[in-house]
Design an enzyme around this catalytic site. Sequence first.
Site, short mmCIF file in Angstrom:
data_model
loop_
_atom_site.label_atom_id
_atom_site.label_comp_id
_atom_site.label_asym_id
_atom_site.label_seq_id
_atom_site.Cartn_x
_atom_site.Cartn_y
_atom_site.Cartn_z
CE LYS A 188 -27.99 -26.10 -10.53
NZ LYS A 188 -28.16 -26.60 -11.91
CB THR A 243 -40.98 -32.96 -3.08
OG1 THR A 243 -42.08 -32.18 -3.57
CG2 THR A 243 -41.12 -33.13 -1.58
CD GLU A 264 -43.23 -21.68 -5.00
OE1 GLU A 264 -44.16 -22.49 -5.21
OE2 GLU A 264 -43.34 -20.69 -4.27
CB CYS A 299 -44.99 -28.04 -10.86
SG CYS A 299 -45.40 -26.34 -11.27
CD GLU A 398 -43.98 -33.71 -9.87
OE1 GLU A 398 -42.88 -33.84 -9.31
OE2 GLU A 398 -44.46 -32.60 -10.16
P1 NAD Z 1 -34.74 -31.24 -9.64
O1 NAD Z 1 -35.13 -31.09 -8.22
O2 NAD Z 1 -34.09 -32.47 -10.07
O3 NAD Z 1 -33.75 -30.04 -10.06
C1 NAD Z 1 -34.10 -28.69 -9.89
C2 NAD Z 1 -32.82 -27.87 -9.82
O4 NAD Z 1 -32.11 -28.25 -8.65
C3 NAD Z 1 -31.86 -28.08 -11.00
O5 NAD Z 1 -31.24 -26.87 -11.33
C4 NAD Z 1 -30.86 -29.06 -10.41
O6 NAD Z 1 -29.60 -28.99 -11.03
C5 NAD Z 1 -30.79 -28.59 -8.97
N1 NAD Z 1 -30.30 -29.60 -8.03
C6 NAD Z 1 -30.39 -30.94 -8.13
N2 NAD Z 1 -29.78 -31.53 -7.08
C7 NAD Z 1 -29.32 -30.53 -6.29
C8 NAD Z 1 -28.60 -30.50 -5.06
N3 NAD Z 1 -28.22 -31.61 -4.43
N4 NAD Z 1 -28.29 -29.29 -4.53
C9 NAD Z 1 -28.67 -28.14 -5.15
N5 NAD Z 1 -29.31 -28.11 -6.33
C10 NAD Z 1 -29.66 -29.30 -6.89
O7 NAD Z 1 -36.07 -30.95 -10.49
P2 NAD Z 1 -36.25 -30.95 -12.06
O8 NAD Z 1 -36.26 -32.36 -12.53
O9 NAD Z 1 -35.29 -30.00 -12.69
O10 NAD Z 1 -37.70 -30.30 -12.20
C11 NAD Z 1 -38.87 -31.02 -12.07
C12 NAD Z 1 -39.49 -30.78 -10.70
O11 NAD Z 1 -39.72 -29.38 -10.48
C13 NAD Z 1 -40.86 -31.43 -10.58
O12 NAD Z 1 -40.97 -32.07 -9.34
C14 NAD Z 1 -41.81 -30.25 -10.67
O13 NAD Z 1 -43.05 -30.47 -10.07
C15 NAD Z 1 -41.04 -29.19 -9.98
N6 NAD Z 1 -41.54 -27.86 -10.35
C16 NAD Z 1 -42.21 -27.13 -9.41
C17 NAD Z 1 -42.73 -25.89 -9.74
C18 NAD Z 1 -43.47 -25.06 -8.74
O14 NAD Z 1 -43.59 -23.85 -8.94
N7 NAD Z 1 -43.96 -25.63 -7.67
C19 NAD Z 1 -42.54 -25.39 -11.04
C20 NAD Z 1 -41.84 -26.16 -11.95
C21 NAD Z 1 -41.32 -27.40 -11.60
#
Ligand code: NAD
Length: 495
Positions: A188, A243, A264, A299, A398
């Site tokens: 997804k 997170t 992650e 991230c 963040e």
């Molecule tokens: P997000 O958590 O909002 O969304 C990530 C994914 O989860 C998306 O596909 C979203 O549709 C899905 N999602 C959202 N709510 C959900 C739910 N209730 N159930 C299941 N899936 C759900 O994050 P974002 O805004 O897309 O990305 C930014 C975040 O990702 C930042 O916190 C960043 O630090 C982190 N990140 C971490 C890494 C790593 O390797 N540690 C790498 C890239 C980004």
Amino acid sequence: MADKQWHQRAAALQPDGRAFIGGERVWASSGQRFDNHSPIDARLLGQVARCDAADVDAAVAAARAAFEDRRWAGQAPAARKRILIKFADLIVQHTEELALLETLDMGKPIQYSLSVDLPSVANCIRWYGEAIDKVYDEIAPTAEHSLALITREPVGVVAAIVPWNYPLIITGWKIAPALAAGNSVVLKPSEKSPLSALRLAELALQAGIPPGVFNVVPGYGNEAGAALALHMDVDCIGFTGSTRVGKQILQMAGQSNLKRAWAELGGKSANIVCADCPDLDKAVEAAIGAIYFNQGESCNAPSRLFVEESIKEAFLEKALALVPRFAPGDPLDEATVMGAIVDATQMNSVMGYIDQGKRAGARLLAGGAAARVDSGGYYIAPTLFDQVDSGMTIAREEIFGPVLSVLGFTDLKEAVRQANATPYGLQAGLWTADLSKAVQTARALRAGTVHVNQYDSDDITVPFGGYKQSGNGRDKSLHAFDKYTELKTTWIQIG
Ligand code: NAD
């Protein structure tokens, strides 16, 4: 390619927003779609399937059927290798098309989609393809009358949920080890950047990955995402994102079938520059380059910069001279180094943090405002705050945007204490010419990766992941196979 041609190609583009299930492009069974706008200028790129639990059921059923009849898992590792390498080759051949989708969908500069994201995802898929016929199982040193085999098996159906900041790269980190190990995958992508992953699935099929083995269900997190995390027939979930959502994913895994759940997550990485830094210019370049790369939407961005007071003034002078280089530009212009923020929500969130920094009394030395407002898109000038206090919100949360917080220090131990005083533990940086100090401090920093006298090294051979609330498990390297395989012991009686 001339910039004008990128604009012409963008204007002619009609991206296919249908899901990819069982080897076919389909709309959501409900008929629901959502509009997909580009952050570059808010233009409508097209409509995307709004998959829900019914579509997730169909994708998981396709993945399960493919896994059970062993059309992929049953192929020799050398055969999977050949197909994955062909998949990587096809990505290389389609670099310009995929790079354009990536840039239009999430706003990063086309030069980096071409030179960073596309080579990285192709290399990742090639690397795991190359690796899989070189990974051996084990025989335990047991007694003579028995043989204990320790073998790795694919876990089965793997769900991958990924964010929008590096849509293809992070997709690669999930699907490459999972597919190489013989799993079936349901991916997804983020609702903010679904297009490149959908095209990727077509290339996987073209390369010879059998139908049903790699499925893509675009949609919202609380619909398609939650349906995957709660699904009783998904064996493992590889999540990258915030997170906040990562905690929900782990809960949903526990609440359903206790699927293996890997997360992650976010970061608030500290970069510590000591007065004996061996190369101040290099430290400045790295600190500034790493926070503003990808519009600060990384991230592992070193968003907290600790500089020893005796060199802080000199450091800031050099840093401020570099900041204008990152002024936002048109992402379709090949000279642009900072592009658009992914959408209005993210833009408002980052601007809110900037306002908080100003109100809290941090000294704004650069940026602090929206940019390119006439474009219709979402741009923020590279922002630098000095005199930030560890207690301020901008130093604790963040931001995920182009905002750097500078904190001074006189005692390294105290700087390390503050660097560690965060729920996150993704990465950290340290600049010193003193080897013992470097090793001691690297040991003391609670982060999955510590960079010493550089901040930008990156290689598929090296694990990537965090301590504490930055997540669990590791992407990249051979360690990623631990996430997508089960360890089986087989005891055989001899004689
Ligand atoms: P997000 O958590 O909002 O969304 C990530 C994914 O989860 C998306 O596909 C979203 O549709 C899905 N999602 C959202 N709510 C959900 C739910 N209730 N159930 C299941 N899936 C759900 O994050 P974002 O805004 O897309 O990305 C930014 C975040 O990702 C930042 O916190 C960043 O630090 C982190 N990140 C971490 C890494 C790593 O390797 N540690 C790498 C890239 C980004």
